[in-house]
Design a protein around this motif. Structure first.
Motif, short mmCIF file in Angstrom:
data_model
loop_
_atom_site.label_atom_id
_atom_site.label_comp_id
_atom_site.label_asym_id
_atom_site.label_seq_id
_atom_site.Cartn_x
_atom_site.Cartn_y
_atom_site.Cartn_z
N ALA A 20 39.00 27.72 40.27
CA ALA A 20 40.23 28.50 40.42
C ALA A 20 39.98 29.95 40.03
O ALA A 20 39.20 30.24 39.11
N LEU A 21 40.63 30.88 40.76
CA LEU A 21 40.62 32.29 40.41
C LEU A 21 42.02 32.72 40.00
O LEU A 21 43.00 32.37 40.67
N LEU A 22 42.12 33.46 38.89
CA LEU A 22 43.37 34.01 38.39
C LEU A 22 43.27 35.52 38.43
O LEU A 22 42.47 36.12 37.71
N PHE A 23 44.06 36.14 39.32
CA PHE A 23 44.06 37.59 39.49
C PHE A 23 45.22 38.16 38.66
O PHE A 23 46.37 37.84 38.90
N MET A 24 44.88 39.00 37.66
CA MET A 24 45.88 39.51 36.71
C MET A 24 46.02 41.02 36.84
O MET A 24 45.03 41.75 36.89
N ASP A 25 47.30 41.46 36.86
CA ASP A 25 47.61 42.89 36.83
C ASP A 25 48.63 43.12 35.72
O ASP A 25 49.58 42.35 35.56
N LEU A 26 48.42 44.18 34.92
CA LEU A 26 49.30 44.46 33.79
C LEU A 26 50.54 45.23 34.26
O LEU A 26 50.43 46.23 34.99
N ASP A 27 51.70 44.77 33.83
CA ASP A 27 52.96 45.43 34.13
C ASP A 27 53.36 46.28 32.92
O ASP A 27 53.43 45.77 31.79
N VAL A 38 34.10 28.64 27.04
CA VAL A 38 32.81 29.34 27.17
C VAL A 38 32.28 29.25 28.59
O VAL A 38 31.47 30.09 29.01
N THR A 39 32.72 28.25 29.35
CA THR A 39 32.24 28.09 30.73
C THR A 39 33.02 28.95 31.72
O THR A 39 32.62 29.07 32.88
N ASP A 40 34.14 29.54 31.29
CA ASP A 40 34.94 30.38 32.17
C ASP A 40 34.37 31.80 32.19
O ASP A 40 33.64 32.20 31.29
N THR A 41 34.75 32.56 33.21
CA THR A 41 34.27 33.94 33.35
C THR A 41 35.45 34.88 33.39
O THR A 41 36.41 34.67 34.14
N LEU A 42 35.38 35.94 32.56
CA LEU A 42 36.42 36.97 32.51
C LEU A 42 35.80 38.28 32.98
O LEU A 42 34.72 38.66 32.52
N ASP A 63 43.86 48.39 35.61
CA ASP A 63 44.45 47.38 34.73
C ASP A 63 44.41 46.00 35.37
O ASP A 63 45.27 45.15 35.10
N GLU A 64 43.41 45.75 36.24
CA GLU A 64 43.27 44.46 36.92
C GLU A 64 42.12 43.66 36.30
O GLU A 64 41.01 44.17 36.09
N PHE A 65 42.41 42.38 36.02
CA PHE A 65 41.43 41.46 35.46
C PHE A 65 41.33 40.22 36.35
O PHE A 65 42.28 39.88 37.07
N LEU A 66 40.19 39.55 36.29
CA LEU A 66 39.98 38.32 37.05
C LEU A 66 39.40 37.27 36.12
O LEU A 66 38.48 37.55 35.34
N VAL A 67 39.93 36.06 36.22
CA VAL A 67 39.43 34.92 35.45
C VAL A 67 38.98 33.84 36.44
O VAL A 67 39.73 33.49 37.37
N ALA A 68 37.76 33.30 36.24
CA ALA A 68 37.24 32.20 37.06
C ALA A 68 37.15 30.95 36.19
O ALA A 68 36.49 30.96 35.15
N LEU A 69 37.85 29.89 36.61
CA LEU A 69 37.82 28.61 35.92
C LEU A 69 36.94 27.65 36.72
O LEU A 69 37.18 27.44 37.92
N THR A 70 35.93 27.06 36.09
CA THR A 70 34.97 26.22 36.81
C THR A 70 35.04 24.77 36.36
O THR A 70 35.70 24.43 35.37
N ALA A 75 37.43 35.54 50.21
CA ALA A 75 38.69 34.95 50.66
C ALA A 75 39.54 34.50 49.48
O ALA A 75 40.77 34.68 49.47
N LEU A 76 38.91 33.91 48.47
CA LEU A 76 39.65 33.48 47.28
C LEU A 76 40.26 34.67 46.56
O LEU A 76 41.43 34.63 46.12
N LEU A 77 39.49 35.75 46.42
CA LEU A 77 39.99 36.94 45.73
C LEU A 77 41.17 37.55 46.49
O LEU A 77 42.17 37.96 45.88
N HIS A 78 41.07 37.58 47.81
CA HIS A 78 42.15 38.14 48.62
C HIS A 78 43.42 37.33 48.46
O HIS A 78 44.52 37.90 48.28
N GLN A 79 43.31 36.00 48.50
CA GLN A 79 44.49 35.15 48.35
C GLN A 79 45.11 35.32 46.96
O GLN A 79 46.34 35.40 46.82
N ALA A 80 44.28 35.37 45.93
CA ALA A 80 44.81 35.53 44.57
C ALA A 80 45.49 36.89 44.42
O ALA A 80 46.53 37.00 43.74
N ASP A 81 44.96 37.92 45.05
CA ASP A 81 45.56 39.26 44.99
C ASP A 81 46.93 39.26 45.64
O ASP A 81 47.91 39.81 45.11
N LEU A 82 47.04 38.62 46.82
CA LEU A 82 48.33 38.56 47.52
C LEU A 82 49.37 37.84 46.68
O LEU A 82 50.53 38.28 46.57
N ARG A 83 48.96 36.72 46.05
CA ARG A 83 49.92 35.94 45.26
C ARG A 83 50.32 36.69 43.98
O ARG A 83 51.45 36.55 43.50
#
Length: 754
Positions: free
Chosen positions: A629-636, A667-671, A677-684, A737-745
């Motif tokens: 899973a990819l979590l696309f985060m933007d700070l408000d 520890v297995t996840d990637t930040l 102010d955009e961050f991405l988290v990858a859950l494996t 493609a995953l990054l694009h979808q997460a950005d749109l959502r």
């Protein structure tokens, strides 16, 4: 009758008449101070054959080494019983390694079987014996244990190969070489300390430190992990052990080694796999690449590594394979390969063996790598299909289980052929006369037609330091040195005659290298070392490249050592400077790589890094059937903080956000920070059925921790986070493609979206 005949008959007479005796040195429990064992040390009769070095050198020259070794064992057993050194005491006895090179292992077992039943014996073996005849010695070790005795691996630390063989020999006691106890801390000592303590922790083996002569040595021994010790601090070797030792003796409980195998023939490495081990199928092409990877691991580990393999047939020992194995021989401690048509030594230093027609290993492709801190084995069985060789199918397992890897290595070493000839001892024949230059020195250097006077002039004119030491005299004094050696030593020549060369050593001379020289001299071998020596009364340090060659008389007795010393200070200092520059360049490259893959502000991964990591995670997910899973985060509210408090405050806020996020991830996840102010988290490694739910739960936790107030420059600020989620394989199959979808959502979730 000449002197040589008298000497050789003297050795035979000493053995036949029972002139070999034993002295005993106590071994103590370092915690309690109790004497728990004694080591039996051989001595000859008073005279030129009294010292063990002289006695064994003479026996070696006459071909009586096995007979002398047996006499030493008998003397040890008889002396131990006579002095009451029986149960609960242990008696440590040495095995001369060359006996296993020149005599059947059955002879050693016959010696062991003749011991009195009340003796509790620990047999000391060096790694040199195992490297020479591994199959015979491993079987001998099993039968020694059948007698209820134990095994000690001797001189650990003197040679790195001893670390490689620990797991195979399974010693109950590991004896640390005196150089570790008496020398200064070094990287080599740390390597030994790590390896032996890891083995002791896994096996329960006891560590015994030799050469404890001072309280400082005792402190060092304990720091190394030793629980047993011996040395002059506890008592000198004596023919009559103090009865007080026996009265205070405490029983020493040794670990019990795994039960030896009762079968007469070795098994198969593939059969060493535990029942139920998952097996895969693969064409040989993949197995070859996996084999190469294991070989690379072995080369990286170096001299503490054992490599054992089977290649089925010598046709598979191609030119490319030969080159790889030549490299392995140069870099690792021990290498062997087996197969149909494989010779006893396919390459210099590479051990081998022809497999019998009914040997199950003929149908296997095995590569085993074993070291103190790494173990891996590729164990494969040929399924017998036809077709191109690289496309033939094998059933295989790739295991890192140390017990399985050790058993597989043991099975292969049980098949290794012994060395066909004992190791040669270099040196030529010469008489010994107490003169600066022996009259037959021309023979020593192989130039019999050259006059002695011309030879003396040539030696005197040499720019290398040349010395001759008398090995028959006490303390092995110098009997010749040329002017160049006097200049290197920094003393007049007439003050050097009659001295031992140890005066060249200083406080920074490597004790491990000195120990290697002493061992080589004791065995009559050629030796080459580079030492940090000192010059003259001022003790000025200089690097000495020293070559020592033995000289034997007509009876084979070691009588002289010829030394060649060269000042290589400029070369060594240049090499050290080059290494420093290399280390500095490596640090620069590491820093450049960090800058290329790390966000400079927050210290977490950048977009380039997270993309490569996620692509690799996707490959593993496809192979294992997992989700990602990819979590696309933007700070408000971040822009308001930037505008109100300034960009420096905004940077501080981003650093604090990254820290909070990292603290809430596995520890297995990637930040990563993508920018602004955009961050991405990858859950494996997610369960495909639970991936979306787990991603939503993680996003909720992260949003909550971001929403907590921050203290920035004495001002409390608050921001929130919008987080878009997408998953593999449900939403897309590649990173872009995953990054694009997460950005749109994420954008759909932004407050006040226009």
């Amino acid at each position: 009758m000449d002197a040589a005949t008298v000497t050789s008959r003297g050795v035979a007479d000493v053995i036949a008449s029972g002139g070999v005796t034993s002295v005993f040195q106590p071994i103590v429990d370092l915690e309690t101070g109790d004497t728990v064992a004694f080591e039996a040390l051989a001595r000859g009769p008073e005279g030129p054959l009294h010292s063990p070095a002289a006695l064994f050198a003479a026996a070696r020259g006459e071909g009586l080494l096995a007979e002398l070794d047996g006499a030493c064992r008998g003397a040890a057993f008889r002396g131990a019983v006579a002095h009451g050194l029986v149960d609960p005491l242990l008696v440590f006895v040495n095995v001369e390694p060359e006996v296993l090179d020149t005599a059947p292992a059955e002879d050693l077992l016959a010696i062991a079987g003749s011991a009195p039943g009340r003796l509790q014996v620990v047999v000391e073996i060096t790694e040199r014996a195992l490297a020479s005849r591994p199959a015979e010695l491993l079987r001998t070790a099993e039968r020694i244990r059948e007698l209820g005795w134990a095994i000690a691996l001797d001189d650990v630390g003197a040679e790195t190969a001893s670390l490689a063989f620990m797991a195979l020999l399974r010693p109950e006691v590991v004896k640390l070489d005196l150089a570790l106890v008496q020398g200064r801390p070094s990287s080599a000592a740390a390597e030994v300390m790590n390896a032996v303590n890891a083995y002791a922790e896994r096996s329960g083996a006891l560590l015994l430190a030799e050469g404890i002569e001072t309280p400082d040595h005792l402190t060092q021994a304990r720091a190394l992990g030793a629980v047993l010790g011996q040395g002059w601090l506890f008592g000198h070797p004596t023919a009559s052990p103090d009865p007080a030792h026996r009265r205070t003796a405490a029983g020493l409980v040794l670990p019990r080694a795994a039960a030896p195998s009762s079968r007469t023939l070795p098994g198969s490495p593939f059969a060493a796999l535990p029942a139920g081990t998952p097996l895969r199928r693969s064409p040989k092409r993949l197995l070859v690449e996996v084999s190469k990877q294991l070989e690379r691991e072995a080369r990286r580990i170096g001299e503490t590594c054992v490599v054992a393999s089977t290649l089925q047939h010598r046709d598979h020992f191609t030119l490319a394979t030969r080159q790889r194995y030549r490299d392995l021989v140069e870099r690792t401690g021990f290498v062997c390969t087996l197969g149909e048509g494989i010779e006893a030594e396919p390459l210099p230093g590479l051990r081998g063996a022809e497999l019998a027609g009914d040997d199950p290993v003929r149908g296997e492709w095995d590569v085993v790598v074993l070291s103190p801190h790494f173990s891996a084995a590729l164990l494969a069985r040929d399924l017998g299909d036809v077709g191109p060789d690289h496309d033939r199918l094998f059933e295989y397992a790739l295991t890192y289980d140390r017990d399985v890897v050790t058993r597989a290595a043991h099975e292969l070493l049980l098949r290794v052929a012994p060395r066909s000839t004992p190791r040669a001892v270099s040196g030529t024949v010469a008489d010994v006369r107490p003169a600066p230059v022996p009259p037959d020195l021309a023979d020593v250097v192989g130039a019999a037609s050259v006059s002695d006077e011309l030879l003396r002039r040539a030696l005197a004119a040499s720019t290398n330091g040349l010395t001759i030491a008398d090995m028959t005299a006490p303390d092995q004094p110098l009997v010749y040195a040329n002017e160049a050696f006097g200049a290197l030593a920094g003393f007049p020549l007439d003050t050097l005659m009659g001295r031992n060369c140890r005066f060249l050593q200083g406080p920074d001379t490597d004790p491990v290298a000195v120990t290697r020289i002493r061992e080589a001299v004791a065995e009559g071998r050629v030796v080459h070392e580079t030492l940090l020596n000192v010059r003259g009364p001022e003790r000025v340090p200089w690097w000495n490249e020293v070559h020592l060659s033995p000289v034997h008389d007509s009876a084979g007795r070691l009588v002289q050592y010829i030394g060649v010393q060269t000042d290589v200070t400029a070369r060594v200092e240049a090499e050290q400077a080059l290494l420093q520059e290399s280390d500095r360049a490596r640090d620069y490259l590491t820093r450049l790589e960090e800058l290329a893959y790390t966000d400079a502000l927050t210290g977490i991964a950048n977009r380039r890094h997270v993309e490569s990591v996620v692509e690799a995670d996707l490959l593993r997910a496809r192979e294992n059937g997992h989700a990602l899973a990819l979590l696309f985060m933007d700070l408000d509210g971040f822009k308001h903080v930037n505008d109100a408090l300034g960009h420096a405050a905004g940077d501080e806020l981003l650093i604090e956000v990254a820290r909070r996020l990292a603290d809430r991830l596995r520890v297995t996840d990637t930040l990563a920070r993508l920018g602004g102010d955009e961050f991405l988290v990858a859950l494996t490694d997610l369960d495909p059925d639970q991936a979306l739910a787990e991603a939503r739960a993680t996003a909720a936790r992260l949003a909550a921790v971001v929403a907590e107030p921050f203290r920035i420059r004495r001002t409390e600020v608050t921001v929130t986070a919008s987080i878009g989620i997408c998953t593999y394989p449900h939403d897309a199959g590649d990173f872009s493609a995953l990054l694009h979808q997460a950005d749109l959502r994420m954008y759909e979730l932004k407050p006040n979206r226009v």
